[in-house]
Write an enzyme that holds these catalytic residues in place. Structure first.
Site, PDB file in Angstrom:
ATOM      1  N   CYS A  13      19.297   1.540 -11.031  1.00  0.00           N
ATOM      2  CA  CYS A  13      19.755   0.553 -10.054  1.00  0.00           C
ATOM      3  C   CYS A  13      19.864  -0.822 -10.447  1.00  0.00           C
ATOM      4  CB  CYS A  13      18.274   0.612  -8.880  1.00  0.00           C
ATOM      5  SG  CYS A  13      19.079   0.184  -7.413  1.00  0.00           S
TER       6      CYS A  13
ATOM      7  N   HIS B 109      18.361   5.996  -7.593  1.00  0.00           N
ATOM      8  CA  HIS B 109      17.137   6.293  -8.138  1.00  0.00           C
ATOM      9  C   HIS B 109      16.756   7.711  -8.329  1.00  0.00           C
ATOM     10  CE1 HIS B 109      15.589   1.999  -7.611  1.00  0.00           C
ATOM     11  NE2 HIS B 109      16.542   1.960  -6.518  1.00  0.00           N
TER      12      HIS B 109
ATOM     13  N   GLU C 117      14.554   8.836 -10.072  1.00  0.00           N
ATOM     14  CA  GLU C 117      12.976   8.961 -10.253  1.00  0.00           C
ATOM     15  C   GLU C 117      12.509   9.733  -9.085  1.00  0.00           C
ATOM     16  OE1 GLU C 117      14.493   6.095 -10.452  1.00  0.00           O
ATOM     17  OE2 GLU C 117      13.302   4.348  -9.236  1.00  0.00           O
TER      18      GLU C 117
HETATM   19  N1  GLN Z   1      18.543  -6.049  -6.314  1.00  0.00           N
HETATM   20  C1  GLN Z   1      19.518  -4.962  -6.383  1.00  0.00           C
HETATM   21  C2  GLN Z   1      20.132  -4.695  -5.231  1.00  0.00           C
HETATM   22  O1  GLN Z   1      19.512  -5.091  -4.147  1.00  0.00           O
HETATM   23  C3  GLN Z   1      19.005  -3.780  -6.983  1.00  0.00           C
HETATM   24  C4  GLN Z   1      17.908  -2.954  -6.271  1.00  0.00           C
HETATM   25  C5  GLN Z   1      17.073  -2.019  -6.659  1.00  0.00           C
HETATM   26  O2  GLN Z   1      16.872  -1.780  -7.802  1.00  0.00           O
HETATM   27  N2  GLN Z   1      16.476  -1.274  -6.177  1.00  0.00           N
HETATM   28  O3  GLN Z   1      21.129  -4.165  -5.012  1.00  0.00           O
END
Ligand code: GLN
Length: 540
Positions: A387, A516, A518
């Site tokens: 992410c 994600h 995970e």
């Molecule tokens: N801050 C980034 C976004 O909002 C990534 C978010 C995250 O890593 N869950 O796009």
């Protein structure tokens, strides 16, 4: 008719009530029953999405995009089932529903009262989740500790359910039995008080899981039995153990599963008793050869303590894949900010088999993370970006390879001239109106994987679905420049043409995902990308 098992905590929090709940679920599942689990969090927040990870730990995300407590992650991992918004109750959710109904005149003009209307809403949510999951057993974990003001109404709901259908309800208290060093003896008094407090809420536990550093001895079991008004065989020892995945096996040593079934007058439906699970635990205990994975992040510190909860699903996913290869996972916390104050220290990354830059928000530590990513790219260290980790990998590549010196994310620099990570118009509108709760791109979205990529090798197919939690995206206006310099857009969301996975060529493993992965790794079914990552790390 489904059976309901309430799990409450006594003495103190943080003693593994979530894992205990998940483990009971796994045990019942292994006896042939369909199980689901509901987490009740007593806070007023509607969901966990607006809370800081240092405050709350990881925000787990389900397929349907619910931002919830990390215990749902434990339930999913132990039960190997996908849960949904119906498996998560908070004070905020309950009051919001009741108030909305009142505003719509759905209470027929009568006075809406805290009792019974709030517990009734809780009960209807619990029974709904039983129906929706077609469960034989619903485990309901009541967050917090008995005696707290915050969870009274949930205990009240449990009491009312017992009153209505006594034969279908069971209460389990997970309590703590300390062995104070200066006394050198196991003390049961705090547990006795916890049971009395529970009694004053009209609830008598049927089973007590006694958490302690060591197993309970006979005199202690007898004491708890007498003073807590519970038969000796229903005091279950729950000593500290090395791995959470051993908890179901540890409970079964005290025959917890059969004792629960007996309370409901039920018999096991199958003979398959935790065979795969035992095999896993054997691997966990015997794997010797270490794999060293560094996680470069920032949500580690709380006062003088190191907090690992913020990345719990990442940690578990690493472990699952290491165990798959019969290796011993060794995870190291690398504070991104160190690479800012002392840039040369980034060289330490050479000491690890692989590096992960996980999700995150805001600018603290960003430059350090970018330094780490650059080092992994240049030195061919296996790298997995998750992410925010993916977004920063794009920024690093744009700045240092594509010569877009001003490349940045709109999140970090709103007036940035080369916004390689941008905000979608729908997200922009939400931010303008300050609509922050549950408005990110959340939950499962489809992704199409390109052939001949590392990702394809990992997933062995091209149509996948993964869970998201972010506002910002790779800006398609920069896709071509990035591709020309060697970045591979390995996964694309077909509906909105959004980049979901990037990879680099000529690197043993440089993969980063907007989603994600995970959240979907399970101990007996490790996530394909993590598995491929660890496989490459082993080769290094
Ligand atoms: N801050 C980034 C976004 O909002 C990534 C978010 C995250 O890593 N869950 O796009």
């Amino acid at each position: 008719m489904p059976k309901f098992i309430f799990v409450a905590g006594g003495v103190m929090s943080g003693i593994g009530k979530g894992v205990a709940t998940a483990s009971i679920g796994r045990i019942l599942q292994s006896k042939g029953f369909k199980v689901t689990a509901v987490k009740i969090d007593p806070y007023v927040n509607v969901d966990a999405g607006t809370m800081n990870p240092v405050e709350h730990g990881e925000v787990f995300v389900t397929d349907d995009g619910t931002e919830c407590d990390q215990d749902l992650g434990n339930y999913e991992r132990f039960l190997d089932e996908n849960l949904s918004t119906d498996n998560y109750i908070t004070t905020g959710r309950v009051y919001q529903a009741v108030i909305n109904r009142e505003r719509n005149l759905e209470y027929g003009g009568r006075c809406v009262e805290v009792v019974p209307d709030i517990p009734n809403e809780v009960i209807s949510r619990i029974t709904k989740s039983a129906k929706k999951n077609r469960a034989d057993f619903v485990l309901i974990e009541i967050g917090g500790t008995v005696g707290e003001y915050q969870n009274m109404l949930f205990l009240e709901a449990a009491r009312m359910m017992k009153l209505r259908t006594p034969k279908d309800i069971l209460f389990i208290l997970v309590s703590y039995v300390p062995v104070p060093k200066i006394i050198g003896e196991m003390k049961t008094k705090p547990t006795q008080y916890a049971v009395r407090t529970l009694n004053s809420a009209g609830i008598q536990p049927d089973i007590i899981l006694a958490r302690s550093v060591v197993p309970l001895d006979e005199p202690r079991k007898r004491k708890i039995s007498i003073f807590c008004n519970i038969s000796r065989e229903n005091v279950i020892s729950a000593p500290d153990i090395e791995s959470i995945y051993e908890v179901p096996i540890s409970f079964e040593k005290d025959k917890l599963g059969i004792k629960i079934l007996k309370k409901f007058n039920l018999k096991p439906k199958t003979k398959e008793d935790l065979r795969d699970w035992k095999k896993l635990v054997k691997t966990i205990k015997t794997a010797q050869n270490p794999i060293k994975i560094g996680i470069v992040g920032k949500y580690f510190k709380t006062g003088e303590f190191v907090l690992k909860d913020s990345y719990i699903s990442v940690i578990e996913a690493i472990k699952h894949s290491c165990w798959f290869y019969k290796r011993k996972p060794k995870i190291y916390w690398l504070n991104a900010e160190n690479y800012e104050t002392n840039p040369k220290s980034v060289k330490e990354l050479k000491n690890y088999n692989g590096i992960i830059v996980p999700g995150g928000f805001g600018s603290r530590g960003v430059n350090g993370k970018i330094k780490a990513i650059e080092f992994c790219r240049k030195n061919k260290i296996p790298f997995l970006g998750l992410c925010f980790g993916m977004q920063l990998a794009v920024i690093e590549f744009a700045r240092n390879v594509c010569e877009l010196k001003k490349a940045n994310s709109i999140e970090l620099s709103p007036d940035c001239q080369e916004p390689v990570i941008d905000v979608m118009p729908d997200q922009k509108a939400l931010l303008k109106e300050k609509k922050y709760g549950a408005t990110m791109r959340l939950g499962a979205y489809k992704c199409k994987i390109k052939l001949k990529t590392i990702s394809f090798r990992a997933y062995k197919c091209s149509d996948i679905s993964e869970r998201h939690r972010h506002r910002y995206e790779l800006n398609n206006a920069f896709k071509e420049v990035l591709e020309q310099k060697g970045m591979v857009m390995a996964g694309i969301n077909p509906e909105r043409n959004l980049v979901e996975i990037i990879e680099l060529k000529n690197h043993p493993f440089f993969v980063a995902t907007q989603f994600h992965p995970e959240f979907k790794s399970r101990p007996l079914n490790p996530h394909p990308l993590f598995r491929e990552f660890i496989r490459t790390c082993i080769k290094k």
